[in-house]
Every structure is written in structure tokens, then in C-alpha cells.
Design a protein around this motif. Structure first.
Motif, PDB file in Angstrom:
ATOM      1  N   VAL A 485     -11.058  26.266 -29.213  1.00  0.00           N
ATOM      2  CA  VAL A 485     -12.495  26.045 -29.079  1.00  0.00           C
ATOM      3  C   VAL A 485     -13.046  25.842 -30.486  1.00  0.00           C
ATOM      4  CG1 VAL A 485     -14.701  27.041 -28.377  1.00  0.00           C
ATOM      5  CG2 VAL A 485     -12.678  27.374 -26.962  1.00  0.00           C
ATOM      6  N   MET A 486     -13.634  24.659 -30.729  1.00  0.00           N
ATOM      7  CA  MET A 486     -14.054  24.269 -32.074  1.00  0.00           C
ATOM      8  C   MET A 486     -15.567  24.117 -32.116  1.00  0.00           C
ATOM      9  SD  MET A 486     -11.129  21.435 -32.972  1.00  0.00           S
ATOM     10  CE  MET A 486     -11.687  20.344 -31.673  1.00  0.00           C
ATOM     11  N   ARG A 537     -16.451  22.329 -28.696  1.00  0.00           N
ATOM     12  CA  ARG A 537     -15.500  21.322 -28.245  1.00  0.00           C
ATOM     13  C   ARG A 537     -14.164  22.014 -27.967  1.00  0.00           C
ATOM     14  NH1 ARG A 537     -17.454  19.756 -32.955  1.00  0.00           N
ATOM     15  NH2 ARG A 537     -15.418  19.808 -33.970  1.00  0.00           N
ATOM     16  N   VAL A 538     -13.374  21.425 -27.106  1.00  0.00           N
ATOM     17  CA  VAL A 538     -12.095  22.007 -26.693  1.00  0.00           C
ATOM     18  C   VAL A 538     -10.977  21.027 -27.022  1.00  0.00           C
ATOM     19  CG1 VAL A 538     -10.767  22.950 -24.766  1.00  0.00           C
ATOM     20  CG2 VAL A 538     -13.246  23.279 -24.845  1.00  0.00           C
ATOM     21  N   ALA A 539      -9.897  21.537 -27.615  1.00  0.00           N
ATOM     22  CA  ALA A 539      -8.731  20.710 -27.952  1.00  0.00           C
ATOM     23  C   ALA A 539      -7.464  21.452 -27.555  1.00  0.00           C
ATOM     24  CB  ALA A 539      -8.719  20.380 -29.441  1.00  0.00           C
ATOM     25  N   GLY A 548     -11.634  16.909 -30.505  1.00  0.00           N
ATOM     26  CA  GLY A 548     -11.825  17.703 -29.313  1.00  0.00           C
ATOM     27  C   GLY A 548     -12.722  17.039 -28.293  1.00  0.00           C
ATOM     28  N   THR A 549     -12.760  17.662 -27.113  1.00  0.00           N
ATOM     29  CA  THR A 549     -13.599  17.198 -26.009  1.00  0.00           C
ATOM     30  C   THR A 549     -14.753  18.166 -25.827  1.00  0.00           C
ATOM     31  OG1 THR A 549     -11.641  16.279 -24.923  1.00  0.00           O
ATOM     32  CG2 THR A 549     -13.599  16.598 -23.557  1.00  0.00           C
ATOM     33  N   SER A 575     -11.641  26.628 -14.587  1.00  0.00           N
ATOM     34  CA  SER A 575     -12.569  25.622 -14.066  1.00  0.00           C
ATOM     35  C   SER A 575     -13.465  25.047 -15.145  1.00  0.00           C
ATOM     36  CB  SER A 575     -13.433  26.235 -12.955  1.00  0.00           C
ATOM     37  OG  SER A 575     -14.219  27.313 -13.478  1.00  0.00           O
ATOM     38  N   ALA A 576     -13.570  25.731 -16.305  1.00  0.00           N
ATOM     39  CA  ALA A 576     -14.448  25.260 -17.372  1.00  0.00           C
ATOM     40  C   ALA A 576     -13.732  24.385 -18.390  1.00  0.00           C
ATOM     41  CB  ALA A 576     -15.094  26.462 -18.083  1.00  0.00           C
ATOM     42  N   VAL A 577     -12.414  24.265 -18.312  1.00  0.00           N
ATOM     43  CA  VAL A 577     -11.677  23.445 -19.269  1.00  0.00           C
ATOM     44  C   VAL A 577     -11.945  21.966 -18.962  1.00  0.00           C
ATOM     45  CG1 VAL A 577      -9.394  22.856 -20.158  1.00  0.00           C
ATOM     46  CG2 VAL A 577      -9.893  25.215 -19.500  1.00  0.00           C
TER      47      VAL A 577
END
Length: 756
Positions: A485-486, A537-539, A548-549, A575-577
Motif C-alpha cells: 500500500v503506497m 495505491r496498491v501494488a 500502483g493501482t 474484496s477491497a484489493v
């Protein structure tokens, strides 16, 4: 008549000299035997490692024509470590030279086990242990084991079941390609090497004190005899040769007896565990050169000490027979300990700031050496207190003796001082270090877990759950992925690990600090502090994606992290990814109970593919074994040093009586009761030892605190009741030394005074 003939004539004609020579020989024998035993310890650990080279895949060499694929790992069963080596033959098996103790190479589905592991396999259900390995087809000889009780298995595979490291496109478990079994040299255990040198010092000192105390049984009579010979015209060289012959004769005999005693001591040492197990008798082999050096060096030290004690007889023989004035000890001796202590703590705080650890050891050496300077002054001060304050005859006699000969009075307790100091330091450090034992990942102690690649995860989960169901267990695999998590950009970007799992699973399986009360419906992210989820953001965890997304607008909830176990990790609900983020690795986590832990571990082994099953034992085993070893060594060292110091204190007290036989005989002839003289001798023998041991215990605790501060970045000092054990041991030594006063005085009373 040469010096040896004269020494033999004195031994034949003087019973007290014979007693002194026998005790001296005993002391030298003990010292020689201990030195020979402790000097073999580094070679013993090297012999262990030499036998176990094949058990570490990192010791194999690879080349152009590899014949093996090898991987080593650690497994555990009921708190015991099992060394596992997986192997596949990829070349001509006939050209491979097997290490000693390995009868054959296992084929695919076969395994070779140690005798101890074979017994466990025969008495344990297969779903708890045996299913982790193949079919046992042979047993190792002791030449292939690190220690006799070692649990080790060599598991055979086909080449298709293993792959060289880096070949991710091939199926199978990762392994090291190797040309042959390792043939290098093992390395000695660094910790035990250091402890062996510490042991030589700690146990050699009381042994030599015992020798010196034995020599004092005839000190006055021998000094008078040698002074008379010197006054009769003997040269200093002739007198020195006489003493060297007399001392060397008993010391040489003692050294030979010590050499004969060493096999028995080594036999006892084989039963003392170290690093998980005991020893083979063949481990304790010392090179011939070092053996000869030790056998010669110990008696040479004794002879040198005896010769150095003749300086007064050689230089001023007249005063040696008629007495001499004792020089008072200067007050500056008392400054040695504070100065050494200040330097030690200066080096300790310097080491915390990146200074040299060698300076800390040098400071520790100065603290130990300062005791030899301060001890006699403290003994003299105690004697002065008796003379000034107390007026009982026994107190005055004891005080006058301590004032007149503080070095001799302190010498009897010097051996136990070093042991008490070392023991107090160790027993301060060990409980504090033990309180820091732990580590590992963020899963609870009852959980077992293993990492698999994301593409293998569905198959591994299905296979493991099927095995658990077949074993009648209700536990099931909980897959846990990880993502980054960025937030922020460029130099201000931060990345934090997040576990992809539900809050309920996180509360049950992790040590993050999340509880069931923290779980709320509709929450997608749990963090230990408030965050703006719109900027997150998620990577993929472990990937190279620095963009990241976007996480998007998800509900956030905070929890209170558990101290020392959380570095800010998050929990994100599956479910949150974001849909575009695909984890590359999944951790299979299974909760266990004490009754089914080994069955769950066995079910996870096929998914480990050469890696270790993550568990509490994985991180605690080595720490607990090492702490147990250190406690055991400390106790053995204290007991041995206490016995030696007690014997030397008793002999020194008896020697003090014999040294002043004429004085005590005259006092008893004048009507002085034996109980008064006995009380004076008990005070003289016990009080310096009591003061010295209590002081050594206090200094040892202080030094232990300093070392803990220098080596540990976190944690607080833990005091155990066992910290008082060395001081209690010192008090016991003092009482043992005082116990021989009355028998020695009665012996003087029974002998005619005219003998002197």
C-alpha cells in the motif's frame, strides 16, 4: 649431590613436605586435566561439523558436470529439530563418493534416516511424522551424524521432482546443482571456542591457587632451610636449582597424572549436551603438539612461581630466617577498580555508538585484573578495622594477621573471586537475553504456514485440505496474500506491507494487535493510524511497480498495534484489493492445537518444496538451545571452580596454621584456649573471602548490565534469583576454608613444640 637427589632426600625425611608435594601434584594434575579437556573443545566442534558437511547444501560445489541436485532444510517434531536433505541424482551414481556413514544413495520415494529418527518413525503414527519422508531403506552410521541423537533424513527424488535455483520455468522444488558430496574442512564453533578460553582462565586460576596453597604448608620451614643453605655458602643459582627440582618433581608427577586423567574427563564430557546433542568419544582429540605443550606448560608455571617466591631468600637470607618488615599497601590500589570500571563503561557506550567491540573486551580484562590489585588492600582494611574497633582476643589476632600478610590472606580466595565474577556476569546476562527470545513473522505461535507461488496456491490448498480431512482434522488452510500500500510521490513515496485477509482471520491468526472488537462490517482497510484512502495505491508485494493501482474510496478502521510485533502493517480485505493487482505469492496458514500440530505440519510438508515450514519452533529452537547451553556451562563452571576454590581455601587455612606452628604452640603453652585461636583463624579465613565474593558478585552484575547495554538495542534487564548463586557459592567456600581451623590447631597441640 645434585638438586633432584636433595629433593628426594627431603621428601623422604619430612612428612609435612611429602604432604605438600602430594597436594601440589594433585593440584597440577587437576589443572593439567582441565586444560587438556578445555583445549580440545574447538577441535571437538570442528570434528562435529566435519561429519555434518553433507547436511548443508551451501557446502556443495557446482561445476560444468553436475551429478546431484541438493537442498537442505530444517523440520521440527515435538520441539526437536530434524535435519532434512533432499537429493536427486542427475549424473552417473557410480562415480559419486559417499561420505562416511552413508551406506547408499536413496532412490525416488526412499529415505535414509538416523537411528534416533528411525525409532521415532517406528513409534509415531505416519500422519504425524512418517508421511513427511519416503520409505526408510537404511540407517546412517555415527560417522554421518553431528551428534549421536541427531534426527536427520536423506530423502531421494527423481530429477523431474527438483530443479536448479533460478529455473522458474521448470516444475519441482528448488535445489543446488553439485558435482559431488562436499570434502572441505569443518569450522569450529566460535562461541564454544571463546567459552573454552574463558573456562581455562576461570578454572586454571583456582587450580593454581590450590597448588600455591599446598606449597604454603611448608613455606616457613622450607624458607628457613633454604636460607640456612644460602648462609652456608650456596650460590643463588644452587638455591634456585634446589627449589626448581623440589617443585618440579611434584609438578611433573602431577602433570603426568593429569595426562592420564584427561581420558576420564573427556569421557564425562561426552555426556554434556551442546548445540542440541552430546558427543562422540572420538571428538575430543587434541593434536600431539598441543598436548605436549600443555603438559609442559602447567608444571613450568608452577616451577616459575616457586622460583619467583625465593627472591627474599636469595637476596637477603639473613632476614629470611629472622623476619622482615611488611610494607603497608598504598591507598592508590583502591583506585584501580573505579578506573577500570569507568574505562569499561566508556567503551560500552562507545560500542553502542559504533565503536570497537575489542575495546569492550579489553575493558572487561582490566576490570578482572583490578581485583588482584584491590583485593589485598581490602583485606588489609578489614584487618585494620578488627584492630581498631574490636577488642576481643580472637578479633585482634585475626586483624593483626590480615594487616601483616594481606596478600597471603587474599590469595586463598583469589580463585573463587574470578568464578563468582564470571558467574554473576553470566547470570545477569542470560535471563535478560532470554526475555528477548522470539521473533519470526506476524503469525501467532499456534499457526503453521508455508509460502507458495500464486499459480500453485489453489492446488496446494486443495491437497492440504484433503490431507487434513483424511486425518480427521477440522482445521483448514487460510490463504494470505501480501500487497504494497503506497502513498506519496518520488522521494516522498512510502510503501507499507498489507496482508490480504479478512479481519476475523487477522484477529485469529496474527500478532498485529487486531482483535475481534476491531472488526466492523463494510471496512476494507485496517491500519494502526488514520489514512486518506483516496490517496492510497496498491501494488504487488515484491514487484517493481512503483506506480500502483488506486485503492479507491474504501472504509478505513484503526487498531492498536501490539508492542514490538508491529512495524505498521495493514490488513486489507480481499474484496477491497483492486482487480488489476495479482499477488505473486500466497502464504498457506493453518491454525493448530497441541494435539494436532504435528499432523498439520505433515500435511503442509508436500507444499514446502524444500523450504521450511514457518512456525514458532523455527525461530525459537536455536535461541533456546543456545541459552540452555550457556546456563549449563555456567553451572558446571561455577561448581568446578567452587570445588577447587573450596579445596584451596581449606589447604590454605591449614597451611596458615602450619606456617605459624611455633607461634600457636607458644600461645597454647602460655594458656591461650584453643577455641580463641580457632575463632581467630575462622575470622581470618572467612571474612576476606566473604568480602571478596560479595564484591566480585556486585562487580559481575554491574559488568553484566554494561554488556547487555552494549549488545542489545532493545529490552530491559531481568534479574533472576539465581543471580545470588555465585555469592552463595563463595560464602560456602569461605565456610569450608574456616572449617579446618580447629582440626589443624588440635594437630599442632598434639605435636611436641620441640619439633620446631
Amino acid at each position: 649431590m645434585n638438586p633432584f637427589q636433595l629433593a628426594l632426600r627431603v621428601l623422604r625425611g619430612d612428612r609435612r613436605t611429602r604432604t605438600s608435594a602430594i597436594l601440589t601434584a594433585v593440584g597440577v594434575a587437576v589443572a593439567t586435566g582441565l586444560v587438556l579437556l578445555l583445549a580440545t573443545l574447538p577441535y571437538a566442534t570442528q570434528a562435529r561439523e566435519q561429519r555434518a558437511l553433507w547436511q548443508s547444501s551451501g557446502r556443495y560445489d557446482s561445476g560444468q558436470q553436475n551429478a546431484l541436485l541438493v537442498n537442505s532444510s530444517k523440520d521440527y517434531f515435538e520441539g526437536k529439530q530434524v535435519a532434512r536433505v533432499d537429493i536427486a541424482v542427475t549424473g552417473p551414481a557410480g562415480s559419486l563418493r559417499l561420505p562416511p556413514g552413508i551406506p547408499q544413495l536413496p532412490g525416488p520415494g526412499e529415505t535414509i534416516v538416523s537411528p534416533a529418527l528411525g525409532k521415532l518413525l517406528n513409534t509415531t503414527p505416519a500422519d504425524q511424522l512418517g508421511n513427511r519422508f519416503g520409505k526408510p531403506v537404511a540407517a546412517f552410521g555415527e560417522e554421518a551424524l553431528r551428534y549421536p541423537e541427531q534426527l536427520v533424513a536423506l530423502v531421494g527424488h527423481s530429477p523431474q521432482e527438483m530443479r536448479p535455483y533460478g529455473h522458474k520455468d521448470q516444475p519441482g522444488q528448488d535445489a543446488f546443482p553439485a558435482t559431488a558430496f562436499p570434502t572441505g574442512q569443518g569450522h569450529p564453533d566460535g562461541l564454544l571456542t571463546v567459552l573454552s578460553w574463558v573456562g581455562i582462565i576461570v578454572l586454571l586460576v583456582p587450580s593454581l591457587v590450590l597448588v600455591a596453597s599446598s606449597a604454603r604448608l611448608t613455606a616457613a620451614r622450607r624458607e628457613q632451610r633454604l636460607a640456612a643453605i644460602r648462609l652456608a655458602g650456596a650460590t643463588p643459582g644452587q638455591v634456585t636449582a634446589m627449589v626448581a627440582a623440589e617443585t618440579g618433581l611434584s609438578a611433573g608427577v602431577g602433570a603426568l597424572f593429569g595426562l592420564l586423567l584427561s581420558p576420564a574427563l573427556r569421557g564425562l564430557a561426552t555426556f554434556v549436551p551442546w548445540d542440541g546433542g552430546t558427543w562422540l568419544a572420538s571428538d575430543f582429540a587434541l593434536p600431539v603438539g598441543l598436548t605436549v605443550l600443555a603438559v609442559l606448560l602447567v608444571p613450568l608455571l608452577v616451577v616459575l612461581a616457586g622460583v619467583l617466591g625465593l627472591r627474599r631468600v636469595v637476596r637477603t637470607p639473613l632476614f629470611a630466617t629472622g623476619g622482615h618488615t611488611v610494607k603497608p599497601l598504598r591507598w592508590w590500589r583502591l583506585l584501580a577498580l573505579p578506573a577500570a570500571g569507568l574505562f569499561f563503561f566508556y567503551t560500552v557506550f562507545g560500542a553502542r555508538s559504533g565503536g570497537s567491540g575489542n575495546l569492550v573486551l579489553f575493558g572487561l580484562l582490566l576490570v578482572v585484573a583490578s581485583a588482584m590489585v584491590v583485593g589485598p588492600w581490602v583485606t588489609s582494611a578489614v584487618g585494620g578495622t578488627f584492630v581498631r574497633i574490636w577488642r576481643r582476643p580472637s578479633s585482634l589476632l585475626a586483624g593483626r594477621r590480615l594487616r601483616n600478610d594481606p596478600k597471603g590472606s587474599y590469595r586463598a580466595s583469589a580463585g573463587i573471586v574470578l568464578a563468582v565474577f564470571t558467574g554473576s556476569m553470566a547470570l545477569t546476562l542470560l535471563p535478560s537475553i532470554e526475555s528477548l527470545a522470539g521473533g519470526g513473522r506476524q503469525y501467532v505461535d499456534s499457526a503453521l504456514y508455508v509460502d507458495v507461488t500464486a499459480d500453485r496456491a489453489p492446488e496446494a490448498i486443495e491437497r492440504t485440505n484433503a490431507t487434513l480431512s483424511k486425518a480427521g482434522l477440522s482445521e483448514r488452510v487460510i490463504p494470505v496474500a501480501s500487497v504494497y500500500v503506497m502513498q506519496g510521490e518520488g522521494n516522498y513515496q512510502s510503501m507499507q506491507r498489507a496482508y490480504v485477509m479478512t479481519c476475523a482471520d487477522a484477529a485469529k491468526l496474527t500478532r498485529l494487535g487486531i482483535t475481534e472488537q476491531d472488526c466492523k462490517p463494510g471496512v476494507g482497510l485496517y491500519a494502526p493510524y488514520q489514512l486518506d484512502t483516496n490517496n492510497l495505491r496498491v501494488a504487488r508485494y515484491g514487484g517493481e511497480d512503483s506506480t500502483g493501482t488506486p485503492l479507491g474510496a474504501v472504509n478505513l478502521s484503526t487498531y492498536h498495534p501490539e508492542r514490538h510485533n508491529n512495524f505498521g502493517e495493514y490488513v486489507i480485505d480481499p474484496s477491497a484489493v483492486p482487480a488489476g493487482v495479482k499477488p505473486s505469492q500466497v502464504t498457506l496458514v493453518v491454525p493448530t492445537a497441541e494435539t494436532n500440530r504435528e499432523s498439520v505440519r505433515t500435511a503442509l510438508v508436500p507444499n514446502a518444496v524444500g523450504a521450511e515450514i514457518g512456525s514458532r519452533e523455527q525461530h525459537l529452537y536455536g535461541q533456546q538451545v543456545q541459552l540452555s547451553d550457556l546456563r549449563r556451562v555456567t553451572v558446571i563452571g561455577l561448581i568446578a571452580a567452587g570445588i577447587l576454590a573450596g579445596c584451596s581455601a581449606a589447604v590454605a587455612t591449614a597451611g596458615s596454621v602450619m606456617d605459624r606452628r611455633r607461634t600457636f604452640g607458644a600461645l597454647m603453652a602460655a594458656g591461650t584456649p584453643v577455641r580463641v585461636l580457632s575463632r581467630a583463624l575462622r575470622m581470618e579465613a572467612a571474612l576476606p573471602a566473604l568480602v571478596a565474593t560479595i564484591g566480585a558478585g556486585v562487580v559481575g552484575v554491574a559488568v553484566g548490565l554494561g554488556l547487555f547495554m552494549a549488545t542489545m538495542e532493545r529490552g530491559s534487564v531481568v534479574f533472576s534469583p539465581w543471580i545470588a548463586a555465585p555469592v552463595v557459592l563463595g560464602i560456602g567456600v569461605a565456610l569450608l576454608g574456616a572449617s579446618v581451623c580447629t582440626p589443624a590447631l588440635k594437630r599442632v597441640q598434639a605435636e611436641p613444640l620441640a619439633d620446631e
